[in-house]
Scaffold this active site. Structure first.
Site, short mmCIF file in Angstrom:
data_model
loop_
_atom_site.label_atom_id
_atom_site.label_comp_id
_atom_site.label_asym_id
_atom_site.label_seq_id
_atom_site.Cartn_x
_atom_site.Cartn_y
_atom_site.Cartn_z
N LYS A 224 0.82 -1.21 0.00
CA LYS A 224 0.00 0.00 0.00
C LYS A 224 0.85 1.27 0.00
O LYS A 224 2.02 1.26 0.40
CB LYS A 224 -0.98 -0.02 1.18
N ARG A 259 -3.71 -10.24 4.72
CA ARG A 259 -3.91 -10.28 3.26
C ARG A 259 -2.68 -9.72 2.56
O ARG A 259 -2.28 -8.58 2.82
CB ARG A 259 -5.15 -9.46 2.91
#
Length: 279
Positions: A224, A259
């Site tokens: 991210k 995840r």
């Protein structure tokens, strides 16, 4: 303390051994690997490779949720995810999750063999709650402020940790009223979904405070932009090892489901932490 996640009638105890969720984007426009696994053969091969590397869950998504992403209609999303889920179900016993905001897609995916519904809107649509209740699927309820198109436009909180936890409490109450037991629900604070850099760091620092009633916590920080911001490096390849570091830290802080895009190093990091924790 046991951490039970009930998925389609089976209880999974995650107190000593967490789950790695491998990201399988069957989209042309994902932020990190858009188009790479868009065709069925490549998607299935990649999914099986992730299982071989240690993934316990394959999270199949047919619509990008990156900031500013355009929506995809349900029929197109079904066309993308259902063949991949059907093929994977025939080839692996690993858990399969569908990453969707749409009830029609969730129902089609569960019928095709998926076990879990991962909804970035936190089951804000009553139709999604009904789909969850009908199928007995495991749920991942994620917190997001706004929508994928608007979520990074000036997100604000009085206290991001308190506000996210309060959202979890309210959502669990709403799901329970629909007949969905709390044990079926994993809670995800939604790093990068309607959060500034400072909000993300606050959630990381106080991660253990987010737990509600000894329930399961899920998390996704893999690749991210928060990592790029911290390292002042926009190259996505530079986010590989920092993701592994965050996986280690978050497992130690209490995350049971993590995840990731790069399964092998993150799975090994999780198992190393667990070996230390469990003596």
């Amino acid at each position: 303390m046991s951490r039970i996640w009930r998925i389609r009638g089976k209880d999974h105890d995650l107190s000593k051994r967490g789950l790695i969720m491998g990201v399988l984007n069957v989209t042309p426009d994902s932020f990190s690997d858009g188009g790479k696994y868009f065709d069925l053969e490549s998607a299935v091969a990649h999914g099986l490779e992730m299982v071989a590397q240690g993934a316990n869950i394959l999270d199949v998504g047919g619509e990008s949720t990156r900031p500013g992403a355009d929506p995809v209609d349900a029929s197109e999303e079904i066309r993308r995810v259902v063949p991949a889920i059907q093929s994977l179900r025939a080839k692996t016993s690993a858990l399969i999750s569908v990453d969707t905001m749409k009830a029609d897609v969730a129902l089609a995916a569960i019928t095709a063999g998926a076990d879990i519904i991962n909804d970035v809107t936190g089951f804000s649509d009553p139709a999604m709650i009904q789909a969850a209740a009908e199928t007995g699927a495991g749920l991942i309820v994620m917190h997001m402020q706004g929508t994928p198109r608007t979520m990074q436009t000036h997100p604000e909180y009085e206290d991001v940790v308190r506000d996210v936890r309060d959202f979890f409490v309210r959502r669990l109450e709403k799901l329970a009223a629909a007949g969905i037991p709390p044990a079926s629900v994993a809670l995800d604070p939604g790093f990068g979904f309607g959060k500034t850099h400072e909000h993300n760091l606050a959630l990381l620092r106080s991660f253990s405070r987010l737990r509600v009633n000894d329930g399961v916590l899920a998390v996704g920080v893999s690749r991210k932009s928060m990592i790029a911001r911290l390292l002042q490096n926009t190259d996505p390849a530079s986010r590989y090892w920092p993701t592994v570091a965050l996986t280690s830290w978050l497992r130690d802080a209490g995350a049971e489901v993590i995840r990731v895009h790069d399964v092998k190093p993150n799975a090994e990091a999780m198992r190393m932490i667990e070996a230390i924790q469990n003596g």
